[in-house]
Design an enzyme around this catalytic site. Structure first.
Site, mmCIF file in Angstrom:
data_model
loop_
_atom_site.group_PDB
_atom_site.id
_atom_site.type_symbol
_atom_site.label_atom_id
_atom_site.label_comp_id
_atom_site.label_asym_id
_atom_site.label_seq_id
_atom_site.Cartn_x
_atom_site.Cartn_y
_atom_site.Cartn_z
ATOM 1 C CG MET A 126 -2.057 -0.985 1.189
ATOM 2 S SD MET A 126 -3.200 -0.776 2.588
ATOM 3 C CE MET A 126 -2.556 -2.019 3.715
ATOM 4 C CB THR A 127 3.298 2.469 2.543
ATOM 5 O OG1 THR A 127 2.399 2.137 3.594
ATOM 6 C CG2 THR A 127 4.002 3.764 2.880
ATOM 7 N N PRO A 129 6.495 5.969 -1.431
ATOM 8 C CG PRO A 129 8.415 5.742 -2.750
ATOM 9 C CD PRO A 129 6.978 5.311 -2.666
ATOM 10 N N GLY A 132 1.747 7.912 2.951
ATOM 11 C CA GLY A 132 1.737 6.999 4.085
ATOM 12 C C GLY A 132 0.321 6.621 4.433
ATOM 13 C CB ILE A 158 6.648 -3.847 1.125
ATOM 14 C CG1 ILE A 158 6.209 -2.625 0.299
ATOM 15 C CG2 ILE A 158 5.699 -5.022 0.918
ATOM 16 C CD1 ILE A 158 4.917 -1.970 0.762
ATOM 17 C CD GLU A 243 -2.778 -3.610 8.225
ATOM 18 O OE1 GLU A 243 -1.668 -3.050 8.232
ATOM 19 O OE2 GLU A 243 -3.580 -3.537 7.279
ATOM 20 C CG HIS A 339 15.899 -4.220 32.782
ATOM 21 N ND1 HIS A 339 14.527 -4.258 32.773
ATOM 22 C CD2 HIS A 339 16.310 -5.509 32.614
ATOM 23 C CE1 HIS A 339 14.124 -5.505 32.591
ATOM 24 N NE2 HIS A 339 15.178 -6.280 32.503
ATOM 25 N N GLY A 364 0.141 0.272 10.056
ATOM 26 C CA GLY A 364 -1.262 -0.089 10.228
ATOM 27 C C GLY A 364 -2.156 1.111 10.469
ATOM 28 C CD GLU A 368 -0.016 10.988 15.440
ATOM 29 O OE1 GLU A 368 0.611 11.230 16.487
ATOM 30 O OE2 GLU A 368 0.240 10.005 14.698
#
Length: 381
Positions: A126-127, A129, A132, A158, A243, A339, A364, A368
């Site tokens: 999907m994404t 450059p 997004g 991907i 998803e 830790h 996913g 926002e």
């Protein structure tokens, strides 16, 4: 808190999967992180043992049961134990529903057996450059040429990008149709003009192969159209809730794993002659972390029940994804603090969990975007 989500068959499945992780994944995961990719033979073994394609029909080698609780076990055990390099959840939870819901009879015969056996690894592209979360800004184009499609464009970030054999590519097939101008095309390994670009170097999830994909006049057969032409955006919207719930499942598992290792560290680590867990501030911090983890677990489990009943809404999935992933980052960050200096060392699993967690609020759909989805559902204007 006792979980009521699982039946005896799920408990047996979990026991088998944990054994698989201990025998086939644990000895190799560090090497996979160094080479930045998982060996394909672990996919074949996972398919052989029934951990892939549990929802696919038995006649094609699948489990024959559409029950997200099996997916849940795989995702949460991977992330609870820090085996985040496996792309099984992307394959099972994110990509598989498109094939299950949309494949033609011919496509089922062609793809289902290999998908369930691990011979064919799935990915979804999907994404891009320049795009997004704004899926409607996708520029990858596919134009008709006889019965085929000619595909041009580029995708990035991907998951399973290097190992994948079947890539569902979101492409604009009608530039004048707005949201109704997108279709899903399945690009297969070896198609002329399809090239894998950079194997991306991430700050976390090092064993997970993430890549750029390039399509230069790729001839995609008409028979590789998945679903209806022009309905790609609708198909995406129908599958995104699962998803996002899958990511929430990962977050809950990772939080539990981080809490378990931190509790053990606080029992073992001594300061001023006694375990650091004996100090009130440490106990108070652990109390908060345990409570936050429990609350996330209860909500995520409820969402799993709703998904299995086909009742999970888009807004509820967004809530699960947003709250669990934000909580994951916060809880693990505070576990690192407990830790001390060792939490900053990569050799300690908590440091790895810290790095792996950061992407959870991004892919996913960002936090926002989740807020926007939830806000719109409230009908306040």
């Amino acid at each position: 808190m006792e979980r009521t989500l699982f039946e005896p068959e799920h408990i047996m499945f979990r026991e088998s999967y944990v054994k698989f992780l201990e025998q086939r994944v644990a000895p190799n995961h560090a090497r996979w992180e160094e080479q930045h990719i998982v060996d394909r033979d672990v996919w074949l073994e996972a398919g052989k043992q029934g951990f892939l394609g549990t929802a696919f029909p038995e006649e094609f080698g699948g489990g024959g049961v559409k029950d997200f609780r099996y997916n849940t076990i795989v995702a949460e055990e991977n992330h609870r134990r820090g085996f985040t390099g496996l792309g099984f959840s992307l394959h099972n939870d994110v990509v598989a529903p498109y094939f299950l819901d949309l494949a033609t009879d011919e496509q089922k015969q062609r793809w289902y057996p290999g998908y369930a056996s691990g011979e064919l690894i799935g990915a979804i592209a999907m994404t891009e450059p320049g795009t997004g979360s704004d899926l409607q800004g996708i520029k990858t184009r596919a134009v008709r040429d006889g019965d085929d499609w000619i595909l041009n464009g580029a995708k990035t970030f991907i998951t399973n990008g290097i190992n994948s054999d079947l890539i569902i590519v979101v492409a604009r097939t009608d530039p004048d149709a707005g949201s109704k101008g997108f279709s899903l095309l399945v690009v297969e390994r070896g198609m002329e003009g399809f090239e894998r670009g950079r194997h991306l170097d991430k700050i976390g999830l090092p064993a997970q192969d993430t890549a750029e994909l390039n399509f230069d006049n790729v001839r995609v057969p008409g028979a590789n159209l998945l679903g209806q032409e022009g309905m790609g955006f609708v198909h995406l919207m129908q599958n995104l809730p699962q998803e996002r719930l899958s990511i929430a499942v990962m977050a809950a598992g990772a939080m539990e794993g981080a809490l378990e290792m931190t509790l053990q560290y606080c029992r073992d680590r001594k300061a001023f002659g006694k375990p650091i867990g004996s100090f009130q501030n440490t106990r108070f911090e652990l109390a908060q972390l345990a409570t936050e983890t429990a609350f996330v677990r209860v909500f995520v489990d409820k969402c799993i029940e709703l998904l299995n009943e086909d009742k999970l809404t888009v807004a509820e999935a967004a809530m699960a994804k947003m709250r669990s992933t934000e909580a994951q980052i916060d809880v693990i960050d505070r576990c690192v603090q407990l830790h001390g200096g060792y939490g900053y060392m990569r050799e300690y699993p908590i440091a790895k969990a810290y790095l792996d967690a950061r992407v959870q609020t991004i892919y996913g759909g960002t936090t926002e975007i989740m807020k926007e989805i939830i806000g719109r559902s409230l009908n306040v204007g």
